[in-house]
Design a protein around this motif. Structure first.
Motif, PDB file in Angstrom:
ATOM      1  N   ILE A 339      84.696  17.797  -3.391  1.00 32.12           N
ATOM      2  CA  ILE A 339      84.431  19.067  -4.071  1.00 32.12           C
ATOM      3  C   ILE A 339      83.342  18.822  -5.101  1.00 32.12           C
ATOM      4  O   ILE A 339      83.488  17.982  -5.999  1.00 32.12           O
ATOM      5  CB  ILE A 339      85.700  19.613  -4.739  1.00 32.12           C
ATOM      6  N   VAL A 340      82.222  19.545  -4.969  1.00 39.51           N
ATOM      7  CA  VAL A 340      81.025  19.230  -5.743  1.00 39.51           C
ATOM      8  C   VAL A 340      80.410  20.499  -6.301  1.00 39.51           C
ATOM      9  O   VAL A 340      80.214  21.491  -5.574  1.00 39.51           O
ATOM     10  CB  VAL A 340      79.972  18.514  -4.853  1.00 39.51           C
ATOM     11  N   GLU A 341      80.094  20.493  -7.610  1.00 40.87           N
ATOM     12  CA  GLU A 341      79.296  21.584  -8.166  1.00 40.87           C
ATOM     13  C   GLU A 341      77.832  21.322  -7.861  1.00 40.87           C
ATOM     14  O   GLU A 341      77.346  20.188  -7.988  1.00 40.87           O
ATOM     15  CB  GLU A 341      79.499  21.722  -9.674  1.00 40.87           C
ATOM     16  N   LEU A 342      77.101  22.387  -7.505  1.00 41.68           N
ATOM     17  CA  LEU A 342      75.703  22.261  -7.108  1.00 41.68           C
ATOM     18  C   LEU A 342      74.826  23.138  -7.988  1.00 41.68           C
ATOM     19  O   LEU A 342      75.131  24.318  -8.213  1.00 41.68           O
ATOM     20  CB  LEU A 342      75.530  22.692  -5.652  1.00 41.68           C
ATOM     21  N   ALA A 343      73.726  22.580  -8.481  1.00 37.77           N
ATOM     22  CA  ALA A 343      72.655  23.358  -9.099  1.00 37.77           C
ATOM     23  C   ALA A 343      71.507  23.398  -8.106  1.00 37.77           C
ATOM     24  O   ALA A 343      71.244  22.414  -7.400  1.00 37.77           O
ATOM     25  CB  ALA A 343      72.212  22.727 -10.412  1.00 37.77           C
ATOM     26  N   CYS A 344      70.818  24.540  -8.021  1.00 37.68           N
ATOM     27  CA  CYS A 344      69.819  24.746  -6.972  1.00 37.68           C
ATOM     28  C   CYS A 344      68.430  24.938  -7.585  1.00 37.68           C
ATOM     29  O   CYS A 344      68.261  25.707  -8.535  1.00 37.68           O
ATOM     30  CB  CYS A 344      70.174  25.966  -6.137  1.00 37.68           C
ATOM     31  N   ALA A 345      67.443  24.277  -6.987  1.00 44.37           N
ATOM     32  CA  ALA A 345      66.074  24.412  -7.462  1.00 44.37           C
ATOM     33  C   ALA A 345      65.443  25.722  -7.005  1.00 44.37           C
ATOM     34  O   ALA A 345      64.497  26.210  -7.625  1.00 44.37           O
ATOM     35  CB  ALA A 345      65.237  23.234  -6.963  1.00 44.37           C
ATOM     36  N   ASN A 346      65.956  26.318  -5.919  1.00 40.98           N
ATOM     37  CA  ASN A 346      65.343  27.509  -5.321  1.00 40.98           C
ATOM     38  C   ASN A 346      66.053  28.809  -5.643  1.00 40.98           C
ATOM     39  O   ASN A 346      65.694  29.864  -5.124  1.00 40.98           O
ATOM     40  CB  ASN A 346      65.277  27.338  -3.798  1.00 40.98           C
ATOM     41  N   ARG A 347      67.071  28.778  -6.506  1.00 42.96           N
ATOM     42  CA  ARG A 347      67.792  29.999  -6.860  1.00 42.96           C
ATOM     43  C   ARG A 347      68.496  29.782  -8.197  1.00 42.96           C
ATOM     44  O   ARG A 347      68.877  28.657  -8.539  1.00 42.96           O
ATOM     45  CB  ARG A 347      68.796  30.372  -5.776  1.00 42.96           C
ATOM     46  N   PRO A 348      68.690  30.855  -8.973  1.00 39.98           N
ATOM     47  CA  PRO A 348      69.278  30.675 -10.308  1.00 39.98           C
ATOM     48  C   PRO A 348      70.772  30.407 -10.287  1.00 39.98           C
ATOM     49  O   PRO A 348      71.308  29.793 -11.206  1.00 39.98           O
ATOM     50  CB  PRO A 348      68.975  31.995 -11.012  1.00 39.98           C
ATOM     51  N   ASP A 349      71.464  30.900  -9.241  1.00 39.38           N
ATOM     52  CA  ASP A 349      72.910  30.732  -9.176  1.00 39.38           C
ATOM     53  C   ASP A 349      73.251  29.515  -8.336  1.00 39.38           C
ATOM     54  O   ASP A 349      72.708  29.315  -7.248  1.00 39.38           O
ATOM     55  CB  ASP A 349      73.583  31.976  -8.599  1.00 39.38           C
ATOM     56  N   GLY A 350      74.136  28.683  -8.834  1.00 37.99           N
ATOM     57  CA  GLY A 350      74.609  27.537  -8.078  1.00 37.99           C
ATOM     58  C   GLY A 350      75.910  27.866  -7.376  1.00 37.99           C
ATOM     59  O   GLY A 350      76.227  29.038  -7.123  1.00 37.99           O
ATOM     60  N   GLY A 351      76.675  26.845  -7.073  1.00 35.71           N
ATOM     61  CA  GLY A 351      77.940  27.070  -6.396  1.00 35.71           C
ATOM     62  C   GLY A 351      78.793  25.831  -6.383  1.00 35.71           C
ATOM     63  O   GLY A 351      78.420  24.796  -6.944  1.00 35.71           O
ATOM     64  N   ILE A 352      79.948  25.958  -5.748  1.00 33.24           N
ATOM     65  CA  ILE A 352      80.861  24.837  -5.572  1.00 33.24           C
ATOM     66  C   ILE A 352      80.990  24.576  -4.070  1.00 33.24           C
ATOM     67  O   ILE A 352      81.355  25.474  -3.304  1.00 33.24           O
ATOM     68  CB  ILE A 352      82.256  25.126  -6.163  1.00 33.24           C
ATOM     69  N   GLY A 353      80.659  23.353  -3.646  1.00 36.23           N
ATOM     70  CA  GLY A 353      80.744  22.991  -2.244  1.00 36.23           C
ATOM     71  C   GLY A 353      82.037  22.251  -1.941  1.00 36.23           C
ATOM     72  O   GLY A 353      82.488  21.421  -2.741  1.00 36.23           O
TER      73      GLY A 353
END
Length: 466
Positions: A339-353
């Motif tokens: 279970i990993v939190e993700l920050a994204c370079a191409n969008r402002p909202d991240g997520g949890i994978g």
């Protein structure tokens, strides 16, 4: 009267010149002396046996009990000795008593005329040398107080760390706490903070945490002994490592400490302690980016890039377009699911994978749906989702609501397995808000619930209009 074994005029002078007013938080060892290290060692030497006057011993045991009670010192008296009496430089007559206590620390009591509360100075404080390097003339001498540092053992035990005290010294005081250093037979040592009024439990902090800078320094344990403590933690974890470097990273409010170690010819890692200072777990540097400032003794840049690329691929396969720029692991109850939190370079909202090992189905939830299931994002603000939520409302015919606030509302077991997620939104125009209902595997809500429809589950929390 004659005071056996004590230069009493010197004692009166010392007490008159050194009341227990608050000190700055600084090491009390006289740094102006060239033989500071020798002085620190001398503080911990056993006090030689001292012949006691039988009458003074009897008088102490007779008179000191009520004074201990009046002083409010944490002491159940087991022995006492009348040191003497006289007029100090403050022109006030005082009697002096030494008491030994069942709790551990012994005290010297100063009972001044017409002062109802005697002053109590513990025996560890009185091991501190005078400014000219001589022994303190009021150093404790009762048999129960001959090893003053051992009186700190009950306090160290209450503080929660595993330490069999072998040495101790007084460091200094603030208005709230007295500060001591202790050395332990298990290797290493601690700085011990003891509430002066007994209102808080003792607190101990490992000496590894204190560097050469700052007002407090550990001098009873060498760097090698402090390093040995970290080495034992590494050995307890069983990860192969020829240690080439160590550093303290940080602590949590529940008392766990984190240390980073570098390994010759291999990847370093962090070690987490339990609240009592024992080994808890080892954490690879790739998974330690969110702990303090991450690993600094191991260069993880290449490995981090490779791992970010892997999470980017897994996220896109799960239908979440994210060029991963940063990530952090969550604890997982299932060892086969990462279970990993993700920050994204191409969008402002991240997520949890949620990435299973092997052939399982990966999924990525936005931060609000993930929070409904118990995983809160730290890389992305909730506001990054407002535009997407507004578009989802419009797709359901609610074109007048521009989302101005949002929050995780609830989760529920889905009929076919997995979780249904519920997210509440508030509208910028102040109108009624909504609760969006998502089912497993779907990125769009299957229904919108108004505040009246969720009244039985607590109603809307973000909207003022229902």
């Amino acid at each position: 009267m004659k005071v056996p074994g004590l230069g009493f005029a010197a004692a009166l002078f010392l007490i008159a010149m050194a009341p227990t007013a608050a000190f700055a938080v600084q090491d009390s060892t006289p740094s102006a002396h060239a033989n500071t290290e020798q002085m620190n060692q001398a503080m911990n030497d056993e006090n030689p046996p001292t012949a006691m006057d039988a009458d003074a011993h009897a008088r102490g045991k007779k008179e000191a009990g009520p004074l201990v009670t009046a002083s409010k010192a944490p002491c159940t008296m087991t022995d006492a000795y009348f040191i003497g009496g006289g007029v100090g430089t403050d022109k006030v007559h005082a009697n002096y008593y030494e008491v030994a206590c069942q709790e551990g620390l012994g005290y010297v009591l100063i009972a001044k005329d017409k002062v109802p509360v005697p002053e109590a100075i513990d025996c560890v404080k009185l091991t501190t040398k005078t400014a000219d390097g001589k022994p303190n003339p009021l150093a404790c001498r009762l048999p129960g107080n001959r090893h003053p540092a051992l009186g700190l053992q009950p306090l160290v035990t209450k503080a929660g760390h595993t330490c069999t005290v072998t040495k101790g010294r007084y460091v200094g005081s603030t208005s709230a706490v007295d500060i001591y250093e202790v050395g332990c037979s298990e290797a290493g040592g601690y700085i011990l903070e003891v509430s002066r009024d007994g209102s808080a439990a003792p607190k101990s902090t490992n000496c590894v945490i204190y560097g050469s800078a700052g007002g407090i320094k550990c001098t009873l344990t060498t760097d090698a002994q402090q390093n040995s403590y970290v080495d034992k933690l590494v050995a307890a974890g069983g990860k192969p490592c020829t240690i080439s470097g160590r550093r303290y990273v940080g602590s949590t409010p529940d008392g766990a400490d984190f240390y980073e170690v570098a390994c010759t010819g291999g990847e370093g890692f962090m070690v987490k302690t339990s609240a009592n200072g024992g080994y808890a777990e080892s954490i690879d540097c790739l998974k330690a980016a969110g702990i303090g400032d991450g690993c600094k003794l191991t260069d993880t840049r290449q490995a981090l890039t490779q791992q970010s690329n892997l999470y980017t691929s897994l996220s896109k396969k799960a239908g979440f377009d994210c060029n991963v720029s940063k990530y952090a692991d969550f604890p997982s109850a299932n060892a086969n699911v990462e279970i990993v939190e993700l920050a994204c370079a191409n969008r402002p909202d991240g997520g949890i994978g949620f990435f299973p090992a092997g052939a399982g189905q990966s999924r990525v939830l936005d931060c609000l749906r993930a929070e409904a299931e118990g995983y809160k994002c730290s890389f992305s603000p909730t506001s990054a989702l407002y535009t997407k939520l507004t578009e989802q409302l419009r797709s359901k015919g609610k074109t007048s609501c521009v989302v101005s606030n949002a929050g995780a509302y609830a989760e529920a077991d889905a009929p076919g397995g997995g979780k249904d997620d519920f997210v509440e939104v508030a509208c910028a125009d102040g109108g009624p808000g909504y609760v969006l209902h998502y089912t497993p595997g779907q990125t769009l809500p299957i229904e919108l619930l108004n505040c009246a429809q969720v009244k039985s589950t607590g109603g809307c929390k973000l909207s003022k209009i229902s």
